[in-house]
Motif scaffolding. Structure first.
Motif, mmCIF file in Angstrom:
data_model
loop_
_atom_site.group_PDB
_atom_site.id
_atom_site.type_symbol
_atom_site.label_atom_id
_atom_site.label_comp_id
_atom_site.label_asym_id
_atom_site.label_seq_id
_atom_site.Cartn_x
_atom_site.Cartn_y
_atom_site.Cartn_z
ATOM 1 N N LYS A 45 -54.206 -27.523 -51.608
ATOM 2 C CA LYS A 45 -53.466 -26.404 -51.779
ATOM 3 C C LYS A 45 -51.983 -26.571 -52.408
ATOM 4 O O LYS A 45 -51.677 -25.979 -53.451
ATOM 5 N N ARG A 46 -51.249 -27.413 -51.761
ATOM 6 C CA ARG A 46 -49.909 -27.666 -52.032
ATOM 7 C C ARG A 46 -49.767 -28.472 -53.337
ATOM 8 O O ARG A 46 -48.855 -27.997 -54.219
ATOM 9 N N VAL A 47 -50.888 -29.129 -53.968
ATOM 10 C CA VAL A 47 -50.807 -29.683 -55.023
ATOM 11 C C VAL A 47 -51.237 -28.421 -56.290
ATOM 12 O O VAL A 47 -50.632 -28.472 -57.461
ATOM 13 N N GLN A 48 -52.143 -27.908 -55.864
ATOM 14 C CA GLN A 48 -52.926 -26.687 -56.686
ATOM 15 C C GLN A 48 -51.701 -25.648 -56.964
ATOM 16 O O GLN A 48 -51.729 -25.073 -58.115
ATOM 17 N N GLU A 49 -50.778 -25.516 -56.313
ATOM 18 C CA GLU A 49 -49.745 -24.512 -56.287
ATOM 19 C C GLU A 49 -48.782 -24.748 -57.488
ATOM 20 O O GLU A 49 -48.432 -23.769 -58.224
ATOM 21 N N VAL A 50 -48.757 -25.821 -57.901
ATOM 22 C CA VAL A 50 -48.011 -26.228 -58.892
ATOM 23 C C VAL A 50 -48.630 -25.601 -60.319
ATOM 24 O O VAL A 50 -48.143 -25.229 -61.238
ATOM 25 N N MET A 51 -49.989 -25.934 -60.344
ATOM 26 C CA MET A 51 -50.655 -25.884 -61.645
ATOM 27 C C MET A 51 -50.956 -24.046 -61.453
ATOM 28 O O MET A 51 -50.910 -23.480 -62.632
ATOM 29 N N VAL A 52 -50.943 -23.587 -60.578
ATOM 30 C CA VAL A 52 -51.137 -21.930 -60.487
ATOM 31 C C VAL A 52 -49.742 -21.572 -61.147
ATOM 32 O O VAL A 52 -49.848 -20.391 -61.933
ATOM 33 N N ALA A 53 -48.620 -21.851 -60.652
ATOM 34 C CA ALA A 53 -47.210 -21.690 -61.156
ATOM 35 C C ALA A 53 -47.062 -21.801 -62.491
ATOM 36 O O ALA A 53 -46.719 -20.719 -63.292
ATOM 37 N N LEU A 97 -48.527 -35.128 -59.420
ATOM 38 C CA LEU A 97 -48.400 -36.376 -59.062
ATOM 39 C C LEU A 97 -47.349 -36.585 -57.670
ATOM 40 O O LEU A 97 -47.777 -37.393 -56.917
ATOM 41 N N ASN A 98 -46.396 -36.118 -57.908
ATOM 42 C CA ASN A 98 -45.320 -36.194 -56.918
ATOM 43 C C ASN A 98 -45.684 -35.750 -55.683
ATOM 44 O O ASN A 98 -45.431 -36.155 -54.374
ATOM 45 N N ARG A 99 -46.471 -34.407 -55.615
ATOM 46 C CA ARG A 99 -46.722 -33.690 -54.362
ATOM 47 C C ARG A 99 -48.013 -34.489 -53.887
ATOM 48 O O ARG A 99 -48.243 -34.496 -52.643
ATOM 49 N N TYR A 100 -48.729 -35.305 -54.744
ATOM 50 C CA TYR A 100 -49.862 -36.404 -54.235
ATOM 51 C C TYR A 100 -49.200 -37.359 -52.994
ATOM 52 O O TYR A 100 -49.717 -37.806 -52.350
ATOM 53 N N GLY A 101 -47.882 -37.633 -53.860
ATOM 54 C CA GLY A 101 -47.350 -38.926 -53.258
ATOM 55 C C GLY A 101 -47.741 -40.118 -53.480
ATOM 56 O O GLY A 101 -48.995 -40.480 -54.136
#
Length: 188
Positions: A131-139, A164-168
């Motif tokens: 979810k935390r990574v997907q939020e970027v694409m949703v926005a 990619l940054n959120r994946y770490g």
């Protein structure tokens, strides 16, 4: 009545056959698979306890060219192994009929992990990303509805960099996937 995928059960690849057939990203996929560890004993125990259930099946829409598949599916394979849930991979391009029932914001995004009962009734799904990574694409999609805008590709590149940054760098993102799957499976 919800979606039913009974006609797809038994038609996918085993996880090992998917890995064996990878022509792209195989080393990275195996690296993430090998690096997986259980951070919390209670998570491992939860997934092990699912082995007592015979009512769940897992279908994964995936393809070896997709970076999110390479990152996320090694973790899913580990979770399904521990849970002893029969798991099959449906190569997206060969199963567009299924893909088009599980669109993300109107688009074909993979991986999509689908849980059914033994009769093929869809009980839950996850994907294409934590979810935390997907939020970027949703926005990004909400802010950039016009794919033909002159700066669309530039903004998409920035969104992908932030994802990619959120994946770490390391495997911390894998713990997030474990948590999301635990919550999902506990509700089924």
């Amino acid at each position: 009545m919800g979606k039913n995928l009974a006609h797809k059960l038994g038609t996918g690849l085993t996880p090992q056959a998917f890995i064996d057939g990878m022509s792209k990203n195989k080393e990275d996929f195996l690296r993430w698979y090998e690096q997986f560890t259980w951070e919390r004993a209670d998570d491992e125990a939860f997934f092990a306890s699912l082995a007592d259930r015979s009512d769940l099946r897992c279908l994964i829409l995936a393809a070896d060219w997709c970076g999110d598949v390479v990152r996320n599916i090694p973790v899913v394979f580990r979770l399904m192994e521990k849970a002893a849930i029969p798991t099959e991979v449906l190569i997206m391009e060969e199963h567009l009929d299924v893909m088009d029932q599980f669109l993300t914001m109107g688009g074909r995004a993979i991986p999509i992990v689908i849980f059914t009962d033994e009769a093929g009734q869809v009980r839950g799904q996850w994907g294409p990303r934590p979810k935390r990574v997907q939020e970027v694409m949703v926005a990004f999609k909400q802010a950039n509805p016009d794919r033909n805008a002159p700066d669309y590709q530039e903004k998409l590149s920035l969104a992908r960099a932030e994802m990619l940054n959120r994946y770490g760098e390391g495997t911390a993102y894998q713990t997030v996937i474990v948590k999301e799957f635990r919550e999902l499976l506990a509700s089924l």
